[in-house]
Design a protein around this motif. Structure first.
Motif, PDB file in Angstrom:
ATOM      1  N   TRP A  29     -10.558   0.022 -14.013  1.00 55.97           N
ATOM      2  CA  TRP A  29     -10.033  -0.415 -12.250  1.00 55.97           C
ATOM      3  C   TRP A  29      -8.986   1.501 -11.708  1.00 55.97           C
ATOM      4  N   ALA A  73      -1.817 -10.202  -1.715  1.00 55.81           N
ATOM      5  CA  ALA A  73      -2.562 -10.423  -0.647  1.00 55.81           C
ATOM      6  C   ALA A  73      -2.970 -12.274  -0.433  1.00 55.81           C
ATOM      7  N   LEU A  74      -3.291 -12.716  -1.692  1.00 54.59           N
ATOM      8  CA  LEU A  74      -3.727 -14.386  -1.090  1.00 54.59           C
ATOM      9  C   LEU A  74      -2.576 -14.703  -0.896  1.00 54.59           C
ATOM     10  N   GLY A 104      -7.450   1.791  -6.912  1.00 54.76           N
ATOM     11  CA  GLY A 104      -6.464   1.815  -6.418  1.00 54.76           C
ATOM     12  C   GLY A 104      -6.401   0.394  -5.848  1.00 54.76           C
ATOM     13  N   VAL A 105      -4.931   0.244  -4.745  1.00 54.87           N
ATOM     14  CA  VAL A 105      -4.171  -1.322  -4.576  1.00 54.87           C
ATOM     15  C   VAL A 105      -5.264  -1.376  -3.550  1.00 54.87           C
ATOM     16  N   GLU A 106      -5.418  -0.703  -2.543  1.00 53.72           N
ATOM     17  CA  GLU A 106      -6.128  -1.060  -1.300  1.00 53.72           C
ATOM     18  C   GLU A 106      -7.306  -2.382  -1.779  1.00 53.72           C
ATOM     19  N   VAL A 141      -3.325  -7.796  -5.897  1.00 55.60           N
ATOM     20  CA  VAL A 141      -4.047  -9.400  -5.852  1.00 55.60           C
ATOM     21  C   VAL A 141      -3.366 -10.623  -5.331  1.00 55.60           C
ATOM     22  N   ALA A 171     -10.370  -9.277  -3.576  1.00 51.63           N
ATOM     23  CA  ALA A 171      -9.981 -10.073  -2.892  1.00 51.63           C
ATOM     24  C   ALA A 171      -9.371 -10.611  -1.528  1.00 51.63           C
ATOM     25  N   ARG A 179     -16.568 -15.783  -8.039  1.00 53.03           N
ATOM     26  CA  ARG A 179     -15.499 -15.212  -7.950  1.00 53.03           C
ATOM     27  C   ARG A 179     -14.605 -15.388  -9.181  1.00 53.03           C
ATOM     28  N   ALA A 222      -8.812  -3.092  -4.526  1.00 52.22           N
ATOM     29  CA  ALA A 222      -8.776  -4.582  -4.998  1.00 52.22           C
ATOM     30  C   ALA A 222      -7.890  -5.772  -3.752  1.00 52.22           C
ATOM     31  N   VAL A 223      -7.088  -5.272  -3.321  1.00 53.81           N
ATOM     32  CA  VAL A 223      -6.561  -5.970  -2.042  1.00 53.81           C
ATOM     33  C   VAL A 223      -7.641  -6.394  -1.006  1.00 53.81           C
ATOM     34  N   LEU A 234     -11.996  -6.959 -11.576  1.00 54.17           N
ATOM     35  CA  LEU A 234     -10.650  -5.899 -10.273  1.00 54.17           C
ATOM     36  C   LEU A 234      -9.450  -5.466 -11.698  1.00 54.17           C
ATOM     37  N   LEU A 235      -9.502  -6.438 -11.930  1.00 57.41           N
ATOM     38  CA  LEU A 235      -8.549  -6.797 -12.871  1.00 57.41           C
ATOM     39  C   LEU A 235      -8.476  -6.287 -14.679  1.00 57.41           C
ATOM     40  N   LEU A 284       0.553  -1.021   0.089  1.00 57.83           N
ATOM     41  CA  LEU A 284       0.073  -0.035  -0.027  1.00 57.83           C
ATOM     42  C   LEU A 284       0.857   1.152   0.085  1.00 57.83           C
TER      43      LEU A 284
END
Lengths: 216, 216
Positions: free
Chosen positions: B173, A184-185, B176-178, A181, B184, B161, B180-181, B168-169, A169
């Motif tokens: 989009w 994170a996973l 931002g990353v937050e 992603v 996920a 899912r 997206a995380v 997301l991808l 972040l």
């Protein structure tokens, strides 16, 4: 008769330690596939999971038979019930290794983990693998002290996970949403492997002492 | 004596259905907290999880006592061993609801899920909650057909899912990353609630028919 029964009980624990050894290999190989983008190794982890599932079924069947035919009580009963739970968790740890391998494979020929995240993610993988290795020893030796120590070290994994989020972040993240992603996973999978390790170790404590393991 | 024993067995299953009801509320409220950014509801889910943990301990203790004192065989044994496993999974589903609530709380006063993802994420939450509700009915009625049907519907969750990842991808989009995380991980939590639902339903099949449930 009773002696044969105790041999069978010991046999279940030997099987659990073998399965734990298989999980250790799965974690190790999945990480190798992840860090090198090696599709062959990833495939091996994925197809190799069936051996863990089969071994789990054997422990299930043997445990169930012993419960049914020997009607154990007290410590023996505790041992079998714990074995049934431990083997579920070990199988799950195998599944989590497969998840890691699948992310690795999805990104081939790239490597899913961007370079600056590799130290943190590599450390998470190492901690997870180390915990699985120690759990195996804990199962073999019924080592209560080592089990309690393992629970304490789980904090290291939590710290690494938080660090990975901080890195993700940070404002200079250049690797886009897909890599974020994945990270994170992956972090979640390694963390769960560590959680299950602690849980299996706690069940060994329960087997030996009769004290309820800490909450998972 | 045997009758009292069967009352106790039925009591365990009644407890399982109650716990499943508590999980259903947890999933519902966690989703509400998530979709509205409501910190109070999120906190209730988080603190309410203790009741699920406590109920799980009671089922554990009762099951262990029955195994020890009654030395059940065949169908009765299958029922108790299955109950021990089902209650672990139900507790885990409660934990996953807590994870959803924690992401909700982390983003207050924002809502973690960006507007264009809300249909897909909302649908995942609905499917998960619906599966938990159906599992409760399956436990109460020992309904093998409904259990098998539930397993088939798990595919819906997988599709959702995949759709969430596609969204997301996508190149547009903007969140931002937050975010997206968060998406996920939330997707993972709802998917796991669905997986555990199928697994609990499979164990009901095992209790009733003696056939080994499908692999988790």
């Amino acid at each position: 008769m009773r002696e044969a029964f105790h041999d069978q009980l010991d046999g279940i624990f030997a099987d659990l330690s073998d399965i734990c050894g298989m999980v250790e290999v799965a974690v190790h190989e999945a990480t190798k596939a992840l860090m090198t983008g090696d599709v062959h190794t990833a495939d091996q982890v994925i197809s190799g999971d069936k051996a863990i599932d089969d071994a789990r079924e054997r422990v299930d069947d043997t445990s169930f038979q012993l419960l049914s035919l020997q009607q154990p009580v007290a410590g023996d009963l505790r041992m079998i019930v714990s074995a049934l739970r431990m083997v579920s968790e070990l199988e799950r740890m195998g599944d989590l290794s497969v998840h890691v391998a699948k992310i690795a494979r999805l990104r081939v020929p790239q490597v899913a983990v961007p370079e600056e995240l590799r130290p943190t993610m590599g450390r998470m993988a190492e901690v997870a693998e180390d915990m699985v290795r120690r759990v195996r020893g804990i199962i073999i030796d019924r080592d209560v002290e080592a089990a309690i120590e393992l629970g304490r070290d789980d904090e290291v994994m939590d710290q690494l996970r938080r660090r990975s989020f901080t890195e993700l972040l940070s404002t200079d993240w250049q690797h886009g949403v897909e890599a974020a992603v994945d990270i994170a996973l992956l972090g979640r999978y390694y963390e769960r492997i560590a959680d299950h390790s602690v849980s299996v170790a706690n069940r060994v404590v329960f087997v030996v002492t009769g004290e309820r393991p800490e909450r998972d």
